[in-house]
Write a protein that holds these residues in place. Structure first.
Motif, PDB file in Angstrom:
ATOM      1  N   ARG A  62       0.854  -1.193   0.000  1.00  0.00           N
ATOM      2  CA  ARG A  62       0.000   0.000   0.000  1.00  0.00           C
ATOM      3  C   ARG A  62       0.891   1.246   0.000  1.00  0.00           C
ATOM      4  NH1 ARG A  62      -2.904  -3.770  -0.803  1.00  0.00           N
ATOM      5  NH2 ARG A  62      -4.979  -4.174   0.099  1.00  0.00           N
ATOM      6  N   PRO A  63       0.565   2.248  -0.873  1.00  0.00           N
ATOM      7  CA  PRO A  63       1.349   3.489  -0.871  1.00  0.00           C
ATOM      8  C   PRO A  63       0.933   4.409   0.274  1.00  0.00           C
ATOM      9  CG  PRO A  63      -0.326   3.573  -2.611  1.00  0.00           C
ATOM     10  CD  PRO A  63      -0.496   2.251  -1.908  1.00  0.00           C
ATOM     11  N   SER A  65       2.196   8.110   2.426  1.00  0.00           N
ATOM     12  CA  SER A  65       3.109   9.267   2.459  1.00  0.00           C
ATOM     13  C   SER A  65       3.943   9.262   3.725  1.00  0.00           C
ATOM     14  CB  SER A  65       2.317  10.561   2.426  1.00  0.00           C
ATOM     15  OG  SER A  65       1.505  10.602   1.285  1.00  0.00           O
ATOM     16  N   LEU A  79       0.972   8.363   8.629  1.00  0.00           N
ATOM     17  CA  LEU A  79      -0.395   8.441   9.144  1.00  0.00           C
ATOM     18  C   LEU A  79      -1.250   7.628   8.190  1.00  0.00           C
ATOM     19  CD1 LEU A  79      -2.911   9.764  10.611  1.00  0.00           C
ATOM     20  CD2 LEU A  79      -2.761  11.557   8.879  1.00  0.00           C
ATOM     21  N   LYS A  81      -5.258   6.025   7.346  1.00  0.00           N
ATOM     22  CA  LYS A  81      -6.683   5.935   7.657  1.00  0.00           C
ATOM     23  C   LYS A  81      -7.184   4.689   6.953  1.00  0.00           C
ATOM     24  CE  LYS A  81     -10.963   8.639   7.603  1.00  0.00           C
ATOM     25  NZ  LYS A  81     -11.679   7.448   7.959  1.00  0.00           N
ATOM     26  N   GLY A  84      -9.744  -0.278   3.614  1.00  0.00           N
ATOM     27  CA  GLY A  84     -10.158  -1.655   3.386  1.00  0.00           C
ATOM     28  C   GLY A  84      -9.261  -2.621   4.154  1.00  0.00           C
ATOM     29  N   GLY A  86      -6.428  -4.193   3.582  1.00  0.00           N
ATOM     30  CA  GLY A  86      -4.971  -4.069   3.681  1.00  0.00           C
ATOM     31  C   GLY A  86      -4.546  -3.153   4.815  1.00  0.00           C
ATOM     32  N   GLU A 254      -3.156  11.151  -5.765  1.00  0.00           N
ATOM     33  CA  GLU A 254      -3.300   9.751  -5.332  1.00  0.00           C
ATOM     34  C   GLU A 254      -3.871   8.955  -6.491  1.00  0.00           C
ATOM     35  OE1 GLU A 254      -5.628   8.521  -2.019  1.00  0.00           O
ATOM     36  OE2 GLU A 254      -4.452   9.692  -0.612  1.00  0.00           O
ATOM     37  N   GLU A 255      -3.321   7.789  -6.746  1.00  0.00           N
ATOM     38  CA  GLU A 255      -3.884   6.873  -7.738  1.00  0.00           C
ATOM     39  C   GLU A 255      -3.725   5.452  -7.239  1.00  0.00           C
ATOM     40  OE1 GLU A 255      -5.589   6.166 -10.340  1.00  0.00           O
ATOM     41  OE2 GLU A 255      -6.180   8.259 -10.575  1.00  0.00           O
TER      42      GLU A 255
HETATM   43  C1  LIG Z   1       1.191   8.463  -3.273  1.00  0.00           C
HETATM   44  C2  LIG Z   1       0.111   8.046  -2.285  1.00  0.00           C
HETATM   45  C3  LIG Z   1       0.218   8.419  -0.981  1.00  0.00           C
HETATM   46  C4  LIG Z   1      -0.764   8.029  -0.057  1.00  0.00           C
HETATM   47  N1  LIG Z   1      -0.608   8.406   1.234  1.00  0.00           N
HETATM   48  C5  LIG Z   1      -1.504   7.977   2.159  1.00  0.00           C
HETATM   49  C6  LIG Z   1      -1.314   8.282   3.541  1.00  0.00           C
HETATM   50  O1  LIG Z   1      -0.350   8.969   3.927  1.00  0.00           O
HETATM   51  N2  LIG Z   1      -2.206   7.802   4.430  1.00  0.00           N
HETATM   52  C7  LIG Z   1      -3.287   7.026   4.017  1.00  0.00           C
HETATM   53  O2  LIG Z   1      -4.081   6.603   4.867  1.00  0.00           O
HETATM   54  N3  LIG Z   1      -3.495   6.749   2.730  1.00  0.00           N
HETATM   55  C8  LIG Z   1      -2.626   7.178   1.779  1.00  0.00           C
HETATM   56  N4  LIG Z   1      -2.814   6.851   0.473  1.00  0.00           N
HETATM   57  C9  LIG Z   1      -4.008   6.065   0.102  1.00  0.00           C
HETATM   58  C10 LIG Z   1      -3.790   4.621   0.481  1.00  0.00           C
HETATM   59  O3  LIG Z   1      -2.717   4.088  -0.251  1.00  0.00           O
HETATM   60  C11 LIG Z   1      -5.056   3.817   0.175  1.00  0.00           C
HETATM   61  O4  LIG Z   1      -6.102   4.306   0.966  1.00  0.00           O
HETATM   62  C12 LIG Z   1      -4.795   2.349   0.479  1.00  0.00           C
HETATM   63  O5  LIG Z   1      -3.974   1.815  -0.525  1.00  0.00           O
HETATM   64  C13 LIG Z   1      -6.079   1.578   0.584  1.00  0.00           C
HETATM   65  O6  LIG Z   1      -5.753   0.253   0.967  1.00  0.00           O
HETATM   66  P1  LIG Z   1      -6.770  -0.648   1.812  1.00  0.00           P
HETATM   67  O7  LIG Z   1      -6.213  -2.007   1.889  1.00  0.00           O
HETATM   68  O8  LIG Z   1      -7.134   0.000   3.109  1.00  0.00           O
HETATM   69  O9  LIG Z   1      -8.071  -0.563   0.928  1.00  0.00           O
HETATM   70  P2  LIG Z   1      -8.575  -1.548  -0.184  1.00  0.00           P
HETATM   71  O10 LIG Z   1      -9.721  -0.844  -0.835  1.00  0.00           O
HETATM   72  O11 LIG Z   1      -8.800  -2.884   0.380  1.00  0.00           O
HETATM   73  O12 LIG Z   1      -7.387  -1.643  -1.208  1.00  0.00           O
HETATM   74  C14 LIG Z   1      -7.546  -2.430  -2.342  1.00  0.00           C
HETATM   75  C15 LIG Z   1      -6.590  -2.036  -3.407  1.00  0.00           C
HETATM   76  O13 LIG Z   1      -6.942  -0.773  -3.895  1.00  0.00           O
HETATM   77  C16 LIG Z   1      -5.848   0.088  -3.821  1.00  0.00           C
HETATM   78  N5  LIG Z   1      -6.400   1.361  -3.369  1.00  0.00           N
HETATM   79  C17 LIG Z   1      -7.573   1.589  -2.738  1.00  0.00           C
HETATM   80  N6  LIG Z   1      -7.767   2.922  -2.532  1.00  0.00           N
HETATM   81  C18 LIG Z   1      -6.673   3.558  -3.038  1.00  0.00           C
HETATM   82  C19 LIG Z   1      -6.272   4.927  -3.118  1.00  0.00           C
HETATM   83  N7  LIG Z   1      -7.013   5.927  -2.669  1.00  0.00           N
HETATM   84  N8  LIG Z   1      -5.087   5.196  -3.702  1.00  0.00           N
HETATM   85  C20 LIG Z   1      -4.307   4.218  -4.158  1.00  0.00           C
HETATM   86  N9  LIG Z   1      -4.644   2.910  -4.119  1.00  0.00           N
HETATM   87  C21 LIG Z   1      -5.814   2.573  -3.575  1.00  0.00           C
HETATM   88  C22 LIG Z   1      -4.898  -0.521  -2.824  1.00  0.00           C
HETATM   89  O14 LIG Z   1      -3.556  -0.254  -3.154  1.00  0.00           O
HETATM   90  C23 LIG Z   1      -5.165  -1.971  -2.967  1.00  0.00           C
HETATM   91  O15 LIG Z   1      -4.342  -2.519  -3.968  1.00  0.00           O
HETATM   92  C24 LIG Z   1      -1.878   7.238  -0.476  1.00  0.00           C
HETATM   93  C25 LIG Z   1      -1.982   6.862  -1.821  1.00  0.00           C
HETATM   94  C26 LIG Z   1      -1.003   7.266  -2.718  1.00  0.00           C
HETATM   95  C27 LIG Z   1      -1.120   6.860  -4.149  1.00  0.00           C
END
Ligand SMILES: Cc1cc2nc3c(=O)[nH]c(=O)nc-3n(C[C@H](O)[C@H](O)[C@H](O)COP(=O)(O)OP(=O)(O)OC[C@H]3O[C@@H](n4cnc5c(N)ncnc54)[C@H](O)[C@@H]3O)c2cc1C
Ligand code: FES
Length: 299
Positions: A62-63, A65, A79, A81, A84, A86, A254-255
């Protein structure tokens, strides 16, 4: 701070076994994690992120910051939030757990000395890069940086807000809630929320930013540069505010990401370039882009 020059990403990203040192829970399923990842801590810049394993059995990272680094202890702070499964798994890991951590990834924010009034806007999980940037600017004595940080959240903030002791002309008198860490760094901050949180601007950070910008004279406004990270509508509103007041802005996108190292193109977004529209990878071409390239002014 010496304004970081844009740098190539090849050979700058490392993978290390990071130890989860501490974990703090906040309302709204928010968690602040500290990880010992010395290689990443030494290389990170504001706006860069890590691609973190949630546990050994889950292949997709998971990405997240980077919010702070302490190069001396080799620790980074993030930090998160929960969205899902992961991040829920990651948030439940006990201290001492080792997690594979890839980073630091991406081109971060580039502050320009000729614009020392850095206006930092963070929304929700977009707050961490703003905290990191404010920390770096405040530590740089070579330039008279004058950062102002405006943070927004619709759930309780992942820290205990307190009334600011730093006066900010142009901000309404009742808007006094601030982030303690930034106060300690001497960086003025103000909070915004539509959730009725005390001392906060009752609305969006971008409204507060526009109000502050409207109160500046032309010479002061010429010293402003905006940096923003948060949900896409907030970033678009940031671009519109910047265009309205004629100040440059950088936004962190964010992607959804699979590889996060530029190989899969799964995170590509359309941006305007001098040569016309082009697809750019958020992970390694970004995540920080010029706001007008992503949200061009309406025709
Ligand atoms: C460059 C970058 C920086 C980020 N920084 C933060 C941070 O500092 N704090 C934070 O809480 N979150 C951050 N996020 C968002 C975070 O990565 C997603 O909320 C997280 O991947 C969701 O995972 P999950 O298992 O909880 O959710 P799930 O919905 O179970 O994830 C399923 C899949 O979807 C992808 N996914 C779902 N939502 C996102 C999203 N918004 N962006 C990218 N991928 C997503 C996940 O990588 C995973 O492969 C960042 C995203 C990016 C791209
Ligand atoms: S996530 Fe694979 S190229 Fe960006």
């Amino acid at each position: 701070m010496s304004a970081p020059a844009a740098r190539p990403h090849r050979d700058t990203i490392i993978v290390e076994d990071a130890e989860l040192v501490a974990r703090q829970a906040w309302p709204g399923e928010q968690y602040v994690l500290r990880l010992r990842a010395p290689g990443i801590a030494a290389r990170a810049e504001p706006g860069s992120f890590v691609h973190l394993s949630c546990d050994a059995d889950r292949p997709m990272r998971r990405p997240l910051s980077i919010q702070r680094v302490d190069a001396a202890s080799g620790e980074i702070e993030i930090l998160l939030k929960v969205v899902g499964a992961g991040l829920r798994t990651l948030a439940a890991q006990p201290a001492g757990t080792r997690l594979s951590c890839m980073g630091p990834i991406g081109h971060g924010f580039v502050a320009h000395r000729e614009r020392p009034r850095a206006l930092l806007l963070g929304g929700g999980v977009g707050m961490p890069p703003m905290v990191f940037l404010a920390d770096r600017l405040s530590a740089d004595a070579t330039t008279g940086w004058r950062p102002l940080v405006l943070l927004g959240s619709e759930v309780p903030f992942p820290f205990r807000p307190r009334p600011s002791t730093i006066l900010v002309p142009g901000i309404p008198a009742g808007v006094i809630a601030a982030m303690p860490l930034l106060e300690e760094l001497g960086v003025p901050s103000r909070l915004a929320s539509r959730a009725g949180l005390p001392g906060c601007h009752a609305g969006f950070v971008t409204e507060l930013a526009a109000e502050w910008l409207a109160g500046l004279d032309a010479a002061s406004r010429a010293e402003v540069e905006i940096f923003a990270c948060g949900p896409t509508p907030m970033l678009e509103a940031t671009a519109r505010v910047a265009q309205r007041f004629g100040v440059p802005a950088q936004v962190s996108l964010e992607e959804f990401m699979a590889c996060a190292v530029g190989g899969c193109a799964g995170c590509a977004v359309r941006v305007a370039t001098p040569a016309g529209p082009a697809m750019k990878r958020v992970c390694v071409d970004g995540p920080v882009f010029d706001a007008s390239a992503v949200f061009p002014p309406p025709a």
